[in-house]
Design a protein around this motif. Structure first.
Motif, short mmCIF file in Angstrom:
data_model
loop_
_atom_site.label_atom_id
_atom_site.label_comp_id
_atom_site.label_asym_id
_atom_site.label_seq_id
_atom_site.Cartn_x
_atom_site.Cartn_y
_atom_site.Cartn_z
N MET A 39 0.90 -1.08 0.08
CA MET A 39 0.00 0.17 0.00
C MET A 39 0.92 1.20 -0.02
N LYS A 40 1.90 1.36 0.76
CA LYS A 40 2.75 2.40 0.84
C LYS A 40 3.48 2.72 -0.49
N ALA A 41 3.85 1.60 -0.91
CA ALA A 41 4.54 1.46 -2.36
C ALA A 41 3.53 2.05 -3.67
N ALA A 42 2.33 1.60 -3.44
CA ALA A 42 1.40 2.15 -4.44
C ALA A 42 1.08 3.52 -3.97
N ASP A 43 1.06 3.85 -3.00
CA ASP A 43 0.70 5.41 -2.45
C ASP A 43 1.97 6.30 -2.89
N LEU A 44 2.95 5.98 -2.85
CA LEU A 44 4.37 6.55 -3.37
C LEU A 44 4.24 6.79 -4.81
N VAL A 45 4.13 5.65 -5.68
CA VAL A 45 4.15 5.79 -7.08
C VAL A 45 2.85 6.78 -7.56
N MET A 46 1.97 6.53 -7.00
CA MET A 46 0.64 7.38 -7.31
C MET A 46 1.09 8.79 -7.08
N SER A 47 1.54 9.18 -5.81
CA SER A 47 1.73 10.62 -5.74
C SER A 47 2.98 11.12 -6.38
N TYR A 48 3.89 10.37 -6.55
CA TYR A 48 5.20 11.06 -7.19
C TYR A 48 5.44 10.83 -8.86
N CYS A 49 4.43 9.88 -9.36
CA CYS A 49 4.59 9.92 -11.01
C CYS A 49 3.43 10.81 -11.63
N PRO A 50 4.02 11.51 -12.74
CA PRO A 50 3.05 12.45 -13.42
C PRO A 50 2.03 11.44 -14.14
N GLU A 51 1.03 12.29 -14.59
CA GLU A 51 0.05 11.56 -15.23
C GLU A 51 0.53 10.81 -16.68
N SER A 52 1.50 11.47 -17.15
CA SER A 52 2.30 11.06 -18.32
C SER A 52 2.79 9.42 -18.06
#
Length: 114
Positions: A39-52
């Motif tokens: 869950m923490k890894a998914a949150d990290l990726v969702m928050s720091y990766c741009p829409e592109s």
């Protein structure tokens, strides 16, 4: 377990993911970490990766059906829900024997003879 598939991931996020994940193919990350770390890894990726980035994240859960699919941006495949079950929709490509091409290069269905 968690699987992350992306069109593009920034280098800083890629470096952080490599702490817990293996990358069997470019922009595909797989890990068997506990659900709380996933869950923490998914949150990290969702928050720091741009829409592109075009993210698709598959994460296991204890509730039926046993997984959650998350998306961000425009992944090459889309998520659809059928009877409460999340599924991945791919582009439909009809079999070549069911397509005919006319002189003006427009593609049309032709009936299949049995």
């Amino acid at each position: 377990m968690i699987v992350i598939i992306a069109n593009h991931i920034p280098d800083a996020v890629r470096g952080k993911l490599k702490l817990w994940f293996i990358e069997p193919k470019p922009n595909v990350f797989v890990s068997g970490v506990k659900d709380s770390v996933a869950m923490k890894a998914a949150d990290l990726v969702m928050s720091y990766c741009p829409e592109s980035s075009g993210l698709l994240i598959f994460r296991s859960t204890p509730q039926p059906p046993g997984f959650i699919i998350q998306a961000k941006g425009s992944p090459t495949k889309s998520i659809t829900t059928l009877s409460g079950l999340q599924l991945i929709r791919d582009k439909f490509h009809p079999p070549l024997d069911k397509i005919s091409t006319t002189e003006d290069t427009q593609t049309h269905w032709k009936p299949v003879e049995n």
